[in-house]
Enzyme design. Structure first.
Site, PDB file in Angstrom:
ATOM      1  N   SER A 136       0.969  -1.105  -0.059  1.00  0.00           N
ATOM      2  CA  SER A 136      -0.027   0.130   0.013  1.00  0.00           C
ATOM      3  C   SER A 136       0.976   1.070  -0.126  1.00  0.00           C
ATOM      4  O   SER A 136       2.034   1.205   0.501  1.00  0.00           O
ATOM      5  CB  SER A 136      -0.934   0.046   1.418  1.00  0.00           C
ATOM      6  OG  SER A 136      -1.489   1.280   1.629  1.00  0.00           O
ATOM      7  N   TYR A 149      -2.353  -1.680  10.365  1.00  0.00           N
ATOM      8  CA  TYR A 149      -2.415  -2.007   8.865  1.00  0.00           C
ATOM      9  C   TYR A 149      -1.523  -1.692   8.164  1.00  0.00           C
ATOM     10  O   TYR A 149      -0.490  -1.973   7.403  1.00  0.00           O
ATOM     11  CB  TYR A 149      -3.763  -1.455   8.368  1.00  0.00           C
ATOM     12  CG  TYR A 149      -3.991  -1.554   6.719  1.00  0.00           C
ATOM     13  CD1 TYR A 149      -4.346  -2.668   6.259  1.00  0.00           C
ATOM     14  CD2 TYR A 149      -3.301  -0.357   5.956  1.00  0.00           C
ATOM     15  CE1 TYR A 149      -4.567  -2.860   4.878  1.00  0.00           C
ATOM     16  CE2 TYR A 149      -3.653  -0.764   4.551  1.00  0.00           C
ATOM     17  CZ  TYR A 149      -4.083  -1.799   4.066  1.00  0.00           C
ATOM     18  OH  TYR A 149      -4.285  -1.826   2.712  1.00  0.00           O
TER      19      TYR A 149
END
Length: 255
Positions: A136, A149
């Site tokens: 990400s 995360y």
């Protein structure tokens, strides 16, 4: 990664980026298997895309992962690629304690590593193969609202580099897909409809274009993720981090 001639497994293929990538590769004539925990969702996707296959897989469960991996190798002897799109993302207040930490780690990190270990002996026998990890932009500039995360996606980036180095003398290519903020339901309907997020179709079109132009790319970077990916290299990281997180916190506070 070659965009044609693959037998490809896409985890998290029932929705979001996983489903969209599976459909894109199917449209190019690849044999594609989507995997996920919810069979009803997988069946709906397969019914909407004739020629697509599915396998029920819980990557958080080591026994399930091993069983399904063995079944897939037996059923699809030409299996030569995997895209790790299964993922969860939760907001957390660290003052109250990290929430769903075990599930986040198991789904986003342990699952892909475990599955790679089971598939690699088979991939190494193929004329060409590919592993696509999914990190990400938040691996490079963390969103403080989702700390676990972001930390795990940074770990995925690190793992991808090590895996690529260990496989550098083989026919298995390792690519890291680095999404920006995309219109999916990763964090619910708000994200799927957020005008500030990149439209899913635009993201997939750009990704497939990159793969077709640069099949050997180590990192698959659409233009919208580059400010995050190169924030530290470009200088002014501390200010970028502060501004980015202040803006995101303000947006959430206004909801």
């Amino acid at each position: 990664m070659q965009t044609t001639g693959n037998t490809l497994l896409v985890t998290g293929g029932g929705s979001g980026i996983g489903r969209a990538l599976a459909e894109a590769f199917l449209a190019l004539g690849n044999e594609v298997i989507i995997a996920g925990r919810r069979e009803s969702v997988l069946k709906e996707v397969v019914e909407a895309n004739p020629g697509l296959h599915y396998a029920v897989l819980d990557t958080c469960d080591p026994a399930s992962t091993q069983r399904v991996a063995e079944q897939l190798i037996a059923r699809y002897p030409k299996l030569n690629a995997v895209i790790h799109c299964a993922g969860i993302m939760r907001g957390e207040s660290l003052r109250a304690g990290a929430t769903e930490l075990e599930a986040t780690v198991a789904t986003n990190l342990l699952g892909p590593i475990r599955l790679d270990g089971l598939l690699l002996p088979h991939f190494l026998k193929q004329p060409h193969a590919a592993i696509v990890t999914v990190s990400s932009g938040l691996a490079f500039v963390p969103l403080a609202l989702t700390p676990s995360y972001c930390a795990i996606k940074a770990a995925v980036h690190s793992y991808s580099q090590s895996l690529r180095y260990q496989l550098k003398d083989t026919a298995v290519n390792v690519h890291e897909l680095v999404p920006p903020y995309v219109q999916t339901e990763l964090m619910g309907e708000r994200q799927a409809n957020d005008p500030h997020a990149m439209p899913l179709k635009a993201f997939i079109d750009e990704v497939m274009g990159i793969l077709q132009r640069s099949p050997d790319a180590d990192e698959i970077l659409v233009e919208r993720v580059k400010p995050l990916r190169f924030a530290e290299v470009n200088g002014g990281y501390a200010q970028f981090f502060q501004t980015f997180n202040d803006q995101m916190a303000a947006a959430r506070a206004g909801e």
